[in-house]
Design an enzyme around this catalytic site. Structure first.
Site: not given
Ligand code: FBP
Length: 553
Positions: A82, A146, A177, A203-204, A206
């Site tokens: 994402g 992804r 992941d 990175k994220t 979240d």
């Protein structure tokens, strides 16, 4: 192209670098620590990562360059998963870092995520291309994807691409992941005798890729500030109009870091934290009771308005809901053909209702009709319930409304309840990176260039000390195997980087828990306003509350 004044100004922004990287690369030395161990399952991981397990932590310090190549390097970069604000700055930092080491170095951007490496779809990133993306959000310079590099054919194809292009390194910008994938790729390249370093970048939005060595993933800062601005604006509207309860779902997949950070910034009446709900084994009815308590208490004071934050992954953390989702997944996998042959939605709903096991059927039957449809009909390509698409905010509004009607009949609720549901997610993923993310990402990219130049493979680019001014940050690399353990995935034990959930004994949750009782009843809203890019450092460069609280421990 007609660009906005802010875009124009951001092109010219010079990101701040850690002091040790801000000098001539000839005076950056790499300091290697002691061999490291994985967080768990050490023997199994040692066997799986024979070539790359247990490397030392690397740190860049001022000094005479002791290792590292000054020859022109060829490096490939992949954006994976994402979008998160700052991806373009990682590429900018990597590009500038490589060019500073040797002007003849080249950077290749693999298009559309990891599949770009497998299928050799790439573009050369030069200064001209990069100039249109510096300090801006999005991943559109090269795109993302992804795809996981999993099969032996995909590994072999990745190696073929790296060899064909003469790559010295591949930089994978991704979450837990994707970085697990980077570790596997690093191991594979060494085993195949290919001198291609693989370096990850955390990175994220979240915020769930963090641990003792990774203080935060990039993008979390900008995304939470963007959501906090919106939530603050809604709070002010709620307090002005005094007629709506706003139920706001916030992106973040499983972990509630985003909801918690936004709550710390905005002080809503209620913020649900999935990890706490799971730890207390709460039922959905108990979650509704918690909301109703605040709504009733405020109504008694004449305040028929409020703001509730709901983390995206909530339902998976409510044990009875988790069991229902598991039953649905199993039922529809087992009876896929019969379900697929049904004539209409009414028949499909009845099919599900009549076949669910006794422990899940009552919950399913008690849900509002549109949620029942979403659960039965909205499925991913593997046939599983699309948990992130469940409109939890609307589910809660409906259940709260139902409960308030009961209380009202009993004379226990004196108010009026009018609710609006929102979902903020994509709004925050491609914002112009905050100064923090712009600087952090540029530094991560620079550090990745140095790791590549030093042939350090199987490392995650790391920049630490983030609570301090950027000049004092410390850059280096953390061995990916150090963050791994084995977990069951699709029935098999697999090496993975541990996902960080909200810790209930951690400082951010404790700070929230200590204050939320008052927020539930009073109107204690806080208005962070829009991200500021120019102005005093305390306004423009402040990291998240989560980071500051965690570092203050
Ligand atoms: P990453 O973990 O890949 O960074 O993605 C984060 C995220 O934005 C989650 O918060 C969200 O649940 C998911 O991606 C949405 O995915 P998609 O972009 O496929 O709709």
């Amino acid at each position: 192209m007609d660009i906005s004044p802010l875009q124009e100004a951001r092109y010219a922004y010079a990101p701040k670098l850690p002091g040790a990287l801000g000098t001539d690369p000839a005076s950056v030395a790499v300091e290697l620590g002691e061999p490291t161990e994985a967080v768990a399952d050490r023997d199994e991981l040692k066997a799986l990562f024979k070539a790359t397990y247990g490397k030392p932590i690397a740190r860049f310090v001022p000094g005479k360059a002791n290792v590292g190549s000054r020859r022109p390097l060829k490096v490939g970069v992949i954006l994976s998963g994402g979008q998160a604000p700052g991806g373009h700055n990682v590429i900018a930092g990597l590009f500038d870092g490589l060019k500073r080491l040797n002007d003849g170095s080249t950077l290749i951007g693999f298009k559309g995520g990891p599949s770009g490496l497998v299928d050799d779809k790439a573009v050369e990133i030069d200064a001209k291309l990069l100039a249109g993306y510096r300090n801006t959000g999005g991943f559109d310079m090269i795109g993302s994807g992804r795809t996981k590099i999993e099969t032996s054919e995909q590994f072999a194809a990745s190696l073929a691409t790296a060899r064909k292009r003469g790559l010295d390194a591949v930089v994978v910008v991704g979450g837990d992941d994707s970085n697990t994938n980077a570790a596997l790729l690093a191991e594979y390249f060494v085993k195949e005798g290919a001198p291609v370093a693989v370096v990850g970048v955390p990175k994220t939005i979240d915020g769930d890729l963090k641990n003792e060595y990774v203080e935060t993933s990039f993008g979390f800062d900008t995304a939470t500030k963007t959501y906090a601005e919106l939530v603050g604006n809604i709070e002010r509207d709620a307090a002005s109009a005094r007629k709506y309860w706003h139920f706001i779902k916030l992106m973040g997949r499983s972990a509630s870091h985003i909801a918690l950070e936004v709550a710390l910034q905005t002080r809503p009446n209620v913020a649900l934290i999935s990890e706490e709900i799971e730890a207390k084994s709460m039922t959905i009815a108990q979650v509704v009771e918690e909301l109703v308590r605040s709504i009733v208490a405020r109504a008694e004071k004449g305040m028929n308005f409020g703001v509730v934050l709901v983390p995206e992954g909530l339902v998976e953390f409510v044990p009875e809901f988790k069991a229902l989702i598991a039953s649905l997944n199993e039922l529809l996998a087992r009876e896929a053909a019969a379900f697929g042959a049904l004539a209409d939605d009414a028949a499909r709903l009845e099919f599900v209702r009549s076949r669910l096991p006794a422990d899940s059927a009552p919950l399913y039957a008690s849900l509002p009709a549109d949620i029942r449809s979403q659960l039965a009909m909205d499925r991913d390509p593997h046939g599983n319930v699309q948990v992130s698409r469940i409109e939890t905010e609307k589910l809660l509004v409906a259940l709260v409304e139902r409960r308030l009607k009961e209380l009202s009949k009993e004379g226990r609720y004196p108010g009026r309840f009018s609710a609006l549901a929102h979902f903020f997610g994509y709004e925050g993923r491609c914002a112009f990176p905050s100064n923090f993310d712009a600087d952090y990402c540029y530094s991560l990219g620079h550090s990745a260039a140095l790791l590549a130049a030093n042939g350090l493979t199987g490392y995650l680019s790391s920049v630490r000390g983030l609570e301090k001014p950027a000049r004092e940050w410390v850059a280096g690399g953390i061995p990916l195997t150090m963050m791994m353990n084995l977990e069951r995935r699709h029935g098999e034990r697999k090496p993975v980087i541990r996902k960080a959930l909200v810790e209930l004994d951690g400082a951010p949750f404790k700070a929230f828990a200590a204050a939320r009782g008052a927020w539930a009843v009073e109107t204690a809203y806080r208005f962070p306003g829009a991200i500021q890019y120019y102005g005093p450092a305390e306004v423009c460069d402040r990291p998240t509350e989560t980071l500051l609280l965690e570092k203050a421990r």
